[in-house]
Design a protein around this motif. Structure first.
Motif, PDB file in Angstrom:
ATOM      1  N   ASP A  86      85.008  66.317  12.270  1.00 35.51           N
ATOM      2  CA  ASP A  86      84.003  66.171  13.315  1.00 35.51           C
ATOM      3  C   ASP A  86      84.385  65.059  14.287  1.00 35.51           C
ATOM      4  OD1 ASP A  86      81.708  65.891  14.827  1.00 35.51           O
ATOM      5  OD2 ASP A  86      80.354  65.807  13.115  1.00 35.51           O
ATOM      6  N   TYR A  87      84.527  65.437  15.567  1.00 38.34           N
ATOM      7  CA  TYR A  87      84.824  64.476  16.632  1.00 38.34           C
ATOM      8  C   TYR A  87      83.626  64.285  17.554  1.00 38.34           C
ATOM      9  CZ  TYR A  87      89.770  64.707  15.403  1.00 38.34           C
ATOM     10  OH  TYR A  87      90.965  64.633  14.744  1.00 38.34           O
ATOM     11  N   PRO A  89      81.185  65.840  19.765  1.00 37.68           N
ATOM     12  CA  PRO A  89      80.793  67.108  20.389  1.00 37.68           C
ATOM     13  C   PRO A  89      81.637  68.294  19.943  1.00 37.68           C
ATOM     14  CG  PRO A  89      81.975  65.744  21.963  1.00 37.68           C
ATOM     15  CD  PRO A  89      81.778  64.910  20.716  1.00 37.68           C
ATOM     16  N   LYS A  90      82.780  68.070  19.310  1.00 37.92           N
ATOM     17  CA  LYS A  90      83.581  69.193  18.838  1.00 37.92           C
ATOM     18  C   LYS A  90      83.983  69.006  17.380  1.00 37.92           C
ATOM     19  CE  LYS A  90      87.976  67.411  20.561  1.00 37.92           C
ATOM     20  NZ  LYS A  90      89.148  67.673  21.369  1.00 37.92           N
ATOM     21  N   LYS A  92      86.770  70.530  14.436  1.00 42.88           N
ATOM     22  CA  LYS A  92      87.983  71.303  14.185  1.00 42.88           C
ATOM     23  C   LYS A  92      88.072  71.595  12.691  1.00 42.88           C
ATOM     24  CE  LYS A  92      90.548  69.344  18.027  1.00 42.88           C
ATOM     25  NZ  LYS A  92      91.796  68.684  18.430  1.00 42.88           N
TER      26      LYS A  92
END
Length: 116
Positions: A86-87, A89-90, A92
């Motif tokens: 988790d970054y 807003p996005k 992967k």
């Protein structure tokens, strides 16, 4: 054997979440975070008997602006662990093997980010 792993995770306190048993029921992968240290959630694997706890997927850090590695799930053959990185807003999807757990952190981070 399953009871030992469950007791180990329960005794680790509230900083442990989302445990997942390996297909052969010999290991458990789980999230752990350092609330006091302000660290992002990291993934760990431990043997069912409570021994051999070690961190995997160490590419998540404040320096990489990663908030958490979470929601681990074993592959059917137990060779890999899929997880969400988790970054903010996005998010992967990453894959990790236990063989990669001992890699140099900088090398691992570069490989993980290229695979995400």
């Amino acid at each position: 054997m399953l009871l030992t792993g469950a007791i180990l995770l329960a005794s680790a306190g509230p900083a442990v979440a989302n445990p997942a048993w390996s297909p052969d029921e010999q290991r458990v992968v789980f999230e752990r975070w350092g609330v006091r240290q302000g660290l992002p959630r990291q993934l760990y694997v431990v043997n069912a008997n409570g021994s051999g706890a070690h961190q995997i997927a160490s590419g998540c850090s404040k320096a990489t602006k990663c908030i958490a590695d979470s929601m681990p799930a074993w592959s059917r053959d137990g060779a890999q662990i899929a997880f969400a990185r988790d970054y903010g807003p996005k998010v992967k999807i990453g894959l990790e093997t236990e063989a990669q757990a001992g890699e140099n952190p900088a090398t691992k981070r570069a490989r993980q980010d290229s695979n995400l």
